[in-house]
Design a protein around this motif. Structure first.
Motif, PDB file in Angstrom:
ATOM      1  N   VAL A  44       0.858  -1.183   0.000  1.00  0.00           N
ATOM      2  CA  VAL A  44       0.000   0.000   0.000  1.00  0.00           C
ATOM      3  C   VAL A  44       0.895   1.234   0.000  1.00  0.00           C
ATOM      4  O   VAL A  44       1.843   1.325   0.780  1.00  0.00           O
ATOM      5  N   ASN A  46       0.445   5.618  -0.215  1.00  0.00           N
ATOM      6  CA  ASN A  46      -0.456   6.770  -0.247  1.00  0.00           C
ATOM      7  C   ASN A  46       0.345   8.055  -0.386  1.00  0.00           C
ATOM      8  O   ASN A  46       1.398   8.195   0.225  1.00  0.00           O
ATOM      9  N   ASN A  69      -2.817   0.381  -4.182  1.00  0.00           N
ATOM     10  CA  ASN A  69      -3.103  -0.702  -3.265  1.00  0.00           C
ATOM     11  C   ASN A  69      -3.049  -2.006  -4.048  1.00  0.00           C
ATOM     12  O   ASN A  69      -3.858  -2.228  -4.941  1.00  0.00           O
ATOM     13  N   SER A  73      -9.476  -4.550  -1.404  1.00  0.00           N
ATOM     14  CA  SER A  73     -10.082  -3.976  -0.209  1.00  0.00           C
ATOM     15  C   SER A  73     -11.319  -3.190  -0.602  1.00  0.00           C
ATOM     16  O   SER A  73     -11.454  -2.737  -1.733  1.00  0.00           O
ATOM     17  N   ARG A  74     -12.190  -3.020   0.343  1.00  0.00           N
ATOM     18  CA  ARG A  74     -13.389  -2.221   0.133  1.00  0.00           C
ATOM     19  C   ARG A  74     -13.145  -0.889   0.828  1.00  0.00           C
ATOM     20  O   ARG A  74     -12.668  -0.847   1.954  1.00  0.00           O
ATOM     21  N   SER A  75     -13.456   0.209   0.155  1.00  0.00           N
ATOM     22  CA  SER A  75     -13.189   1.508   0.754  1.00  0.00           C
ATOM     23  C   SER A  75     -14.280   2.501   0.399  1.00  0.00           C
ATOM     24  O   SER A  75     -15.057   2.290  -0.517  1.00  0.00           O
ATOM     25  N   GLU A  76     -14.312   3.564   1.157  1.00  0.00           N
ATOM     26  CA  GLU A  76     -15.239   4.662   0.916  1.00  0.00           C
ATOM     27  C   GLU A  76     -14.439   5.948   0.817  1.00  0.00           C
ATOM     28  O   GLU A  76     -13.354   6.052   1.376  1.00  0.00           O
ATOM     29  N   PHE A  77     -14.998   6.918   0.123  1.00  0.00           N
ATOM     30  CA  PHE A  77     -14.323   8.202  -0.053  1.00  0.00           C
ATOM     31  C   PHE A  77     -15.260   9.297   0.420  1.00  0.00           C
ATOM     32  O   PHE A  77     -16.442   9.315   0.080  1.00  0.00           O
TER      33      PHE A  77
END
Length: 90
Positions: A44, A46, A69, A73-77
């Motif tokens: 990962v 950033n 990444n 993975s599951r992500s939110e913004f």
């Protein structure tokens, strides 16, 4: 604190607290760069760039974010935008 404010204020006033505020730090361009990496069940990386330009009563800013990444993975913004207008003479 002024405990006897005098004729400048109404007769019912017993005390006055005077607060002097400081101006926001200088005008011009501000830059913040942030980077971090992690290796744990995948790789990962950033990157973040924050830019601010301030002149007179105007402040402009931009926040940029990028991520690499190499694992699922599951992500939110979420993005929040703030705007400021400064009073002159404060």
């Amino acid at each position: 604190m002024i405990q006897n404010p005098g004729a400048r204020y109404d007769a019912s006033v017993n005390a006055v607290i005077i607060i002097h505020t400081k101006r926001t730090a200088g005008e011009g361009l501000g830059v913040e760069l942030t980077s971090w990496s992690r290796k744990d069940r995948g790789y990962v990386n950033n990157e973040r760039v924050n830019l601010t330009y301030r002149t007179g009563r105007l402040e402009l800013f931009a926040n940029l974010f990028g991520a690499y990444n190499k694992k699922w993975s599951r992500s939110e913004f979420e993005q929040t935008v703030f705007a400021r207008l400064y009073e002159s003479g404060v």
